[in-house]
Design a protein around this motif. Structure first.
Motif, PDB file in Angstrom:
ATOM      1  N   TYR A 171     -22.938  41.584  64.972  1.00  0.00           N
ATOM      2  CA  TYR A 171     -23.909  42.523  64.415  1.00  0.00           C
ATOM      3  C   TYR A 171     -24.057  43.701  65.376  1.00  0.00           C
ATOM      4  O   TYR A 171     -23.685  43.615  66.556  1.00  0.00           O
ATOM      5  CB  TYR A 171     -25.261  41.841  64.194  1.00  0.00           C
ATOM      6  CG  TYR A 171     -25.256  40.877  63.030  1.00  0.00           C
ATOM      7  CD1 TYR A 171     -25.277  41.352  61.717  1.00  0.00           C
ATOM      8  CD2 TYR A 171     -25.225  39.501  63.233  1.00  0.00           C
ATOM      9  CE1 TYR A 171     -25.269  40.474  60.638  1.00  0.00           C
ATOM     10  CE2 TYR A 171     -25.215  38.612  62.166  1.00  0.00           C
ATOM     11  CZ  TYR A 171     -25.234  39.107  60.870  1.00  0.00           C
ATOM     12  OH  TYR A 171     -25.212  38.249  59.798  1.00  0.00           O
ATOM     13  N   LYS A 200     -27.256  52.579  68.009  1.00  0.00           N
ATOM     14  CA  LYS A 200     -27.096  52.398  66.563  1.00  0.00           C
ATOM     15  C   LYS A 200     -26.781  53.731  65.888  1.00  0.00           C
ATOM     16  O   LYS A 200     -25.932  53.803  65.000  1.00  0.00           O
ATOM     17  CB  LYS A 200     -28.374  51.800  65.961  1.00  0.00           C
ATOM     18  CG  LYS A 200     -28.625  50.376  66.365  1.00  0.00           C
ATOM     19  CD  LYS A 200     -29.931  49.858  65.770  1.00  0.00           C
ATOM     20  CE  LYS A 200     -30.184  48.434  66.236  1.00  0.00           C
ATOM     21  NZ  LYS A 200     -31.378  47.833  65.647  1.00  0.00           N
ATOM     22  N   ASN A 258     -23.503  54.577  63.659  1.00  0.00           N
ATOM     23  CA  ASN A 258     -23.655  55.046  62.280  1.00  0.00           C
ATOM     24  C   ASN A 258     -23.019  56.425  62.084  1.00  0.00           C
ATOM     25  O   ASN A 258     -22.371  56.686  61.065  1.00  0.00           O
ATOM     26  CB  ASN A 258     -25.126  55.071  61.875  1.00  0.00           C
ATOM     27  CG  ASN A 258     -25.689  53.679  61.666  1.00  0.00           C
ATOM     28  OD1 ASN A 258     -24.976  52.745  61.289  1.00  0.00           O
ATOM     29  ND2 ASN A 258     -26.972  53.509  61.939  1.00  0.00           N
ATOM     30  N   LYS A 267     -20.057  43.955  55.729  1.00  0.00           N
ATOM     31  CA  LYS A 267     -21.364  43.300  55.553  1.00  0.00           C
ATOM     32  C   LYS A 267     -22.196  43.374  56.833  1.00  0.00           C
ATOM     33  O   LYS A 267     -22.754  42.385  57.296  1.00  0.00           O
ATOM     34  CB  LYS A 267     -21.195  41.856  55.106  1.00  0.00           C
ATOM     35  CG  LYS A 267     -20.494  41.722  53.772  1.00  0.00           C
ATOM     36  CD  LYS A 267     -20.300  40.270  53.399  1.00  0.00           C
ATOM     37  CE  LYS A 267     -19.489  40.184  52.118  1.00  0.00           C
ATOM     38  NZ  LYS A 267     -19.084  38.832  51.796  1.00  0.00           N
ATOM     39  N   LYS A 268     -22.243  44.582  57.421  1.00  0.00           N
ATOM     40  CA  LYS A 268     -23.011  44.873  58.635  1.00  0.00           C
ATOM     41  C   LYS A 268     -22.489  44.143  59.876  1.00  0.00           C
ATOM     42  O   LYS A 268     -23.192  44.015  60.866  1.00  0.00           O
ATOM     43  CB  LYS A 268     -24.500  44.584  58.443  1.00  0.00           C
ATOM     44  CG  LYS A 268     -25.145  45.425  57.369  1.00  0.00           C
ATOM     45  CD  LYS A 268     -26.635  45.226  57.347  1.00  0.00           C
ATOM     46  CE  LYS A 268     -27.253  46.106  56.280  1.00  0.00           C
ATOM     47  NZ  LYS A 268     -28.692  46.054  56.289  1.00  0.00           N
TER      48      LYS A 268
END
Length: 197
Positions: free
Chosen positions: A32, A58, A62, A75-76
């Motif tokens: 994650y 993060k 992104n 899925k992240k």
């Protein structure tokens, strides 16, 4: 601090250039985003110039995905390939624009996304080998570079000689970095753009 080989060598040694994230350090299972950031902080914190500097956030991850220099997570979750790309992006962004990284990575990401014939693991291992090789070259060139600066500044006033020599040394390092950056940009423009033959 005095301008001499011993002092400069200590600074170079302090950089811990050979401390890298090896392929074996990257888990085979998907991570994650928080785990990705933790891995960066744990393995590359020696690269920070300032204590509170963030190596990876993060927002950065992104933005890399939005800029299409990083394949979207599954899925992240981020795979070993994501981690390799993030490490390469971290190294490249020290000198190149996000736009240039996008041009450089365009074909690579197409191959990685489609499980084609590019072995990202081998590329990364080669990159780590070359980094170690370049560190050796830098260490070996250091005495000659320092001697040259000392000789070219022999006529300077002794009261500010260290300051002047250190300034000239920094200027020479930045000049080398600029030449290498421009060469990298020329290669990107000549080989990685859509205009190539």
């Amino acid at each position: 601090m005095k301008f001499n080989e011993k002092e400069i060598s200590l600074l170079l040694k302090d950089l811990l250039l050979n401390k890298e994230i090896e392929l074996s350090d990257i888990p085979d299972l998907e991570l994650y985003m928080d785990q990705v950031i933790t891995l960066f902080d744990d393995k590359l914190s020696h690269l920070k110039r300032f204590y509170d500097e963030k190596l990876m956030t993060k927002t950065m991850i992104n933005n890399y995905t939005k800029s299409k220099i990083l394949i979207p997570p599954n899925k992240k979750k981020y795979s070993k390939e994501h981690m390799i790309l993030l490490i390469l992006i971290y190294n490249l962004k020290q000198s190149l624009s996000i736009n240039d990284i996008g041009i450089l990575f365009k074909d690579l990401l197409d191959h990685v996304s489609n499980d084609n014939d590019i072995d990202l693991h081998k590329i990364y291992e080669s990159f780590l080998e070359i980094k170690k090789y370049q560190e050796g070259i830098l260490k070996n060139e250091l005495p000659d570079k320092i001697k040259f600066i000392e000789e070219s500044t022999s006529g300077l006033d002794l009261s500010n000689k260290d300051l002047s020599q250190m300034l000239i040394f920094v200027l020479s390092l930045i000049n080398e970095a600029n030449i290498r950056k421009r060469l990298a940009e020329k290669i990107i423009d000549g080989f990685f753009t859509n205009d190539r033959l």
